[in-house]
Design a protein around this motif. Structure first.
Motif, PDB file in Angstrom:
ATOM      1  N   CYS A   1      80.366 -89.827 -35.178  1.00  0.00           N
ATOM      2  CA  CYS A   1      78.900 -89.769 -35.090  1.00  0.00           C
ATOM      3  C   CYS A   1      78.254 -90.532 -36.249  1.00  0.00           C
ATOM      4  O   CYS A   1      77.258 -91.241 -36.063  1.00  0.00           O
ATOM      5  CB  CYS A   1      78.433 -88.317 -35.087  1.00  0.00           C
ATOM      6  SG  CYS A   1      78.908 -87.378 -33.614  1.00  0.00           S
TER       7      CYS A   1
ATOM      8  N   LEU B   1      78.162 -78.874 -36.609  1.00  0.00           N
ATOM      9  CA  LEU B   1      76.795 -78.755 -37.129  1.00  0.00           C
ATOM     10  C   LEU B   1      76.417 -79.974 -37.976  1.00  0.00           C
ATOM     11  O   LEU B   1      75.279 -80.467 -37.896  1.00  0.00           O
ATOM     12  CB  LEU B   1      76.669 -77.477 -37.954  1.00  0.00           C
ATOM     13  CG  LEU B   1      76.865 -76.163 -37.180  1.00  0.00           C
ATOM     14  CD1 LEU B   1      76.825 -74.976 -38.126  1.00  0.00           C
ATOM     15  CD2 LEU B   1      75.809 -76.017 -36.087  1.00  0.00           C
TER      16      LEU B   1
ATOM     17  N   SER C   1      77.625 -82.954 -37.558  1.00  0.00           N
ATOM     18  CA  SER C   1      77.452 -84.050 -36.591  1.00  0.00           C
ATOM     19  C   SER C   1      76.093 -83.963 -35.912  1.00  0.00           C
ATOM     20  O   SER C   1      75.440 -84.985 -35.677  1.00  0.00           O
ATOM     21  CB  SER C   1      78.569 -83.999 -35.543  1.00  0.00           C
ATOM     22  OG  SER C   1      79.836 -84.123 -36.130  1.00  0.00           O
ATOM     23  N   ALA C   2      75.660 -82.749 -35.605  1.00  0.00           N
ATOM     24  CA  ALA C   2      74.346 -82.557 -34.999  1.00  0.00           C
ATOM     25  C   ALA C   2      73.246 -83.054 -35.934  1.00  0.00           C
ATOM     26  O   ALA C   2      72.262 -83.669 -35.493  1.00  0.00           O
ATOM     27  CB  ALA C   2      74.131 -81.085 -34.655  1.00  0.00           C
ATOM     28  N   TYR C   3      73.415 -82.802 -37.222  1.00  0.00           N
ATOM     29  CA  TYR C   3      72.433 -83.268 -38.205  1.00  0.00           C
ATOM     30  C   TYR C   3      72.395 -84.793 -38.256  1.00  0.00           C
ATOM     31  O   TYR C   3      71.314 -85.395 -38.336  1.00  0.00           O
ATOM     32  CB  TYR C   3      72.773 -82.694 -39.582  1.00  0.00           C
ATOM     33  CG  TYR C   3      71.788 -83.101 -40.664  1.00  0.00           C
ATOM     34  CD1 TYR C   3      70.553 -82.464 -40.767  1.00  0.00           C
ATOM     35  CD2 TYR C   3      72.099 -84.117 -41.559  1.00  0.00           C
ATOM     36  CE1 TYR C   3      69.649 -82.837 -41.746  1.00  0.00           C
ATOM     37  CE2 TYR C   3      71.201 -84.496 -42.546  1.00  0.00           C
ATOM     38  CZ  TYR C   3      69.973 -83.857 -42.636  1.00  0.00           C
ATOM     39  OH  TYR C   3      69.074 -84.239 -43.602  1.00  0.00           O
TER      40      TYR C   3
ATOM     41  N   ARG D   1      70.519 -86.203 -35.288  1.00  0.00           N
ATOM     42  CA  ARG D   1      69.177 -85.660 -35.059  1.00  0.00           C
ATOM     43  C   ARG D   1      68.152 -86.721 -34.628  1.00  0.00           C
ATOM     44  O   ARG D   1      67.270 -86.401 -33.804  1.00  0.00           O
ATOM     45  CB  ARG D   1      68.691 -84.894 -36.287  1.00  0.00           C
ATOM     46  CG  ARG D   1      68.378 -85.719 -37.511  1.00  0.00           C
ATOM     47  CD  ARG D   1      68.176 -84.854 -38.754  1.00  0.00           C
ATOM     48  NE  ARG D   1      67.740 -85.643 -39.904  1.00  0.00           N
ATOM     49  CZ  ARG D   1      68.544 -86.440 -40.607  1.00  0.00           C
ATOM     50  NH1 ARG D   1      69.815 -86.552 -40.275  1.00  0.00           N
ATOM     51  NH2 ARG D   1      68.069 -87.116 -41.632  1.00  0.00           N
TER      52      ARG D   1
ATOM     53  N   PHE E   1      68.453 -86.929 -30.917  1.00  0.00           N
ATOM     54  CA  PHE E   1      67.921 -85.727 -30.272  1.00  0.00           C
ATOM     55  C   PHE E   1      66.387 -85.736 -30.282  1.00  0.00           C
ATOM     56  O   PHE E   1      65.749 -85.343 -29.298  1.00  0.00           O
ATOM     57  CB  PHE E   1      68.442 -84.470 -30.973  1.00  0.00           C
ATOM     58  CG  PHE E   1      69.874 -84.140 -30.662  1.00  0.00           C
ATOM     59  CD1 PHE E   1      70.258 -83.778 -29.379  1.00  0.00           C
ATOM     60  CD2 PHE E   1      70.836 -84.202 -31.652  1.00  0.00           C
ATOM     61  CE1 PHE E   1      71.580 -83.472 -29.091  1.00  0.00           C
ATOM     62  CE2 PHE E   1      72.167 -83.901 -31.376  1.00  0.00           C
ATOM     63  CZ  PHE E   1      72.536 -83.538 -30.097  1.00  0.00           C
TER      64      PHE E   1
ATOM     65  N   ILE F   1      75.957 -88.721 -27.750  1.00  0.00           N
ATOM     66  CA  ILE F   1      75.528 -87.390 -27.312  1.00  0.00           C
ATOM     67  C   ILE F   1      76.545 -86.776 -26.369  1.00  0.00           C
ATOM     68  O   ILE F   1      76.859 -85.575 -26.460  1.00  0.00           O
ATOM     69  CB  ILE F   1      74.144 -87.476 -26.632  1.00  0.00           C
ATOM     70  CG1 ILE F   1      73.064 -87.859 -27.646  1.00  0.00           C
ATOM     71  CG2 ILE F   1      73.792 -86.145 -25.974  1.00  0.00           C
ATOM     72  CD1 ILE F   1      72.867 -86.874 -28.764  1.00  0.00           C
TER      73      ILE F   1
ATOM     74  N   PHE G   1      79.513 -85.606 -28.413  1.00  0.00           N
ATOM     75  CA  PHE G   1      79.134 -84.434 -29.205  1.00  0.00           C
ATOM     76  C   PHE G   1      79.064 -83.183 -28.331  1.00  0.00           C
ATOM     77  O   PHE G   1      79.626 -82.134 -28.684  1.00  0.00           O
ATOM     78  CB  PHE G   1      77.783 -84.670 -29.879  1.00  0.00           C
ATOM     79  CG  PHE G   1      77.220 -83.441 -30.539  1.00  0.00           C
ATOM     80  CD1 PHE G   1      77.668 -83.044 -31.793  1.00  0.00           C
ATOM     81  CD2 PHE G   1      76.244 -82.680 -29.907  1.00  0.00           C
ATOM     82  CE1 PHE G   1      77.171 -81.904 -32.391  1.00  0.00           C
ATOM     83  CE2 PHE G   1      75.735 -81.540 -30.506  1.00  0.00           C
ATOM     84  CZ  PHE G   1      76.201 -81.150 -31.751  1.00  0.00           C
ATOM     85  N   VAL G   2      78.383 -83.277 -27.201  1.00  0.00           N
ATOM     86  CA  VAL G   2      78.243 -82.120 -26.307  1.00  0.00           C
ATOM     87  C   VAL G   2      79.604 -81.702 -25.758  1.00  0.00           C
ATOM     88  O   VAL G   2      79.918 -80.508 -25.690  1.00  0.00           O
ATOM     89  CB  VAL G   2      77.268 -82.445 -25.150  1.00  0.00           C
ATOM     90  CG1 VAL G   2      77.265 -81.334 -24.108  1.00  0.00           C
ATOM     91  CG2 VAL G   2      75.861 -82.659 -25.690  1.00  0.00           C
TER      92      VAL G   2
ATOM     93  N   SER H   1      81.612 -79.929 -28.407  1.00  0.00           N
ATOM     94  CA  SER H   1      81.001 -78.615 -28.655  1.00  0.00           C
ATOM     95  C   SER H   1      81.371 -77.614 -27.557  1.00  0.00           C
ATOM     96  O   SER H   1      81.655 -76.444 -27.834  1.00  0.00           O
ATOM     97  CB  SER H   1      79.475 -78.750 -28.734  1.00  0.00           C
ATOM     98  OG  SER H   1      79.102 -79.615 -29.781  1.00  0.00           O
TER      99      SER H   1
END
Length: 342
Positions: free
Chosen positions: A85, A142, A144-146, A149, A152, A170, A173-174, A177
């Motif tokens: 990511c 978490l 990676s989500a940051y 962002r 998103f 995305i 990542f999804v 997860s």
């Protein structure tokens, strides 16, 4: 093994097998980029973890060494997701600690654990270690989500994503997860849920990208306009383009295309092409390479990184391409430039 068990084994193992094939394909396909390398290693770790799960589910008497390899691979899933990511967002160079060092330290921790606490001799403690691994995996999800962002936020604002690399990031990542969630909740569902979820995620994403490619190929191609762009409008978009490159460093993306930049600017690809060719008297490739070369010159003067690493960080697909472009722009090789600058 009855028919239902055979089908369960087939579908759960199918994802792991194809994950290994896809991992090898990404690793060997050219141009080889750092993000594809991380994605390949991520798929490899997941596939090893899934393979262990499948065989353990159907044969609980498996050797401890085999189980330990699968759990060790699980430890690296989170880090490779994070590095993938981060590379997709061109932020590897901004990490507080180089990814080489981070990966090296994590690998040392993993190998030390395998050596000091072998599964065959101390399986009880590995139940505790497995919980630690799951929480480490979650921490990297978490993180990676940051990192993702901005994508998103754009998705929430525009209600859609058009950039292929953003969609891929995305999706990965999804998918990772969901696999983590399947393993984390397996005590309430089934241990094989993680393996099945990987198969579902993998084939869903493959089907999505195949259908998307077909839809894009069937879309009408917008023609290059014969009408000259107004000078005032052209200047506004040139300023927007320069700001976009200076602030977001899009040129560091080795897979950057004219259409990606056009989408970020909110204009069509033919319009951006016309803006560059007619108003700036330069091709897209030459324009982007100018930014890459300026960054490379600065890095050659100010740090001691290898030329290969500099080429990668500046957005070049290969070292040979970097050498050719650098010599064309600067009239000397990167090594000669560094020697003269010191």
């Amino acid at each position: 093994m009855n028919i239902s068990s055979s089908l369960l084994f087939f579908f759960s193992a199918l994802g792991a097998f194809n994950g290994l094939l896809l991992s090898g394909y990404l690793l060997l396909t050219k141009p080889r980029t750092i993000s594809n390398t991380f994605l390949s290693l991520l798929l490899l770790m997941i596939s090893v973890r899934i393979t262990k799960s499948v065989f353990f589910f159907f044969n609980p008497q498996l050797a401890g060494e085999f189980l330990q390899v699968g759990l060790a691979a699980c430890f690296l899933i989170g880090p490779f997701l994070y590095f993938y990511c981060t590379s997709q967002q061109n932020k590897l160079s901004t990490l507080w600690l180089s990814w080489h060092w981070q990966l090296g330290l994590l690998t040392i921790c993993m190998l030390a654990t395998i050596w000091l606490v072998p599964y065959s001799r101390d399986s009880h403690n590995w139940h505790i270690i497995f919980k630690v691994i799951n929480h480490v995996w979650l921490c990297f999800i978490l993180m990676s989500a940051y990192v993702l962002r901005p994508i998103f936020i754009q998705w929430w604002r525009d209600k859609k994503l058009v950039d292929a690399s953003d969609i891929t990031a995305i999706s990965v990542f999804v998918g990772v997860s969901l696999i983590w969630m399947a393993y984390f909740t397996s005590r309430y569902t089934s241990y094989i849920a993680g393996a099945l979820s990987f198969s579902v995620v993998l084939y869903f994403n493959l089907m999505f990208f195949v259908l998307r490619r077909k839809a894009l190929s069937a879309a009408p191609i917008e023609k290059y306009s014969d009408k000259k762009i107004d000078d005032k409008q052209a200047q506004q978009h040139i300023s927007q383009l320069q700001t976009l490159l200076n602030e977001q460093h899009l040129y560091k993306d080795a897979q950057l295309t004219l259409s990606k930049v056009a989408k970020r600017m909110g204009v069509s690809s033919p319009y951006l092409s016309q803006l560059l060719n007619d108003n700036m008297k330069v091709t897209f490739t030459h324009f982007i390479n100018e930014y890459r070369i300026e960054l490379a010159k600065e890095m050659l003067k100010t740090n001691t990184k290898k030329v290969d690493d500099i080429a990668d960080e500046c957005g070049f697909n290969s070292t040979s391409t970097f050498y050719a472009v650098f010599k064309k722009h600067v009239q000397m090789t990167p090594s000669a430039f560094r020697k003269n600058a010191l």
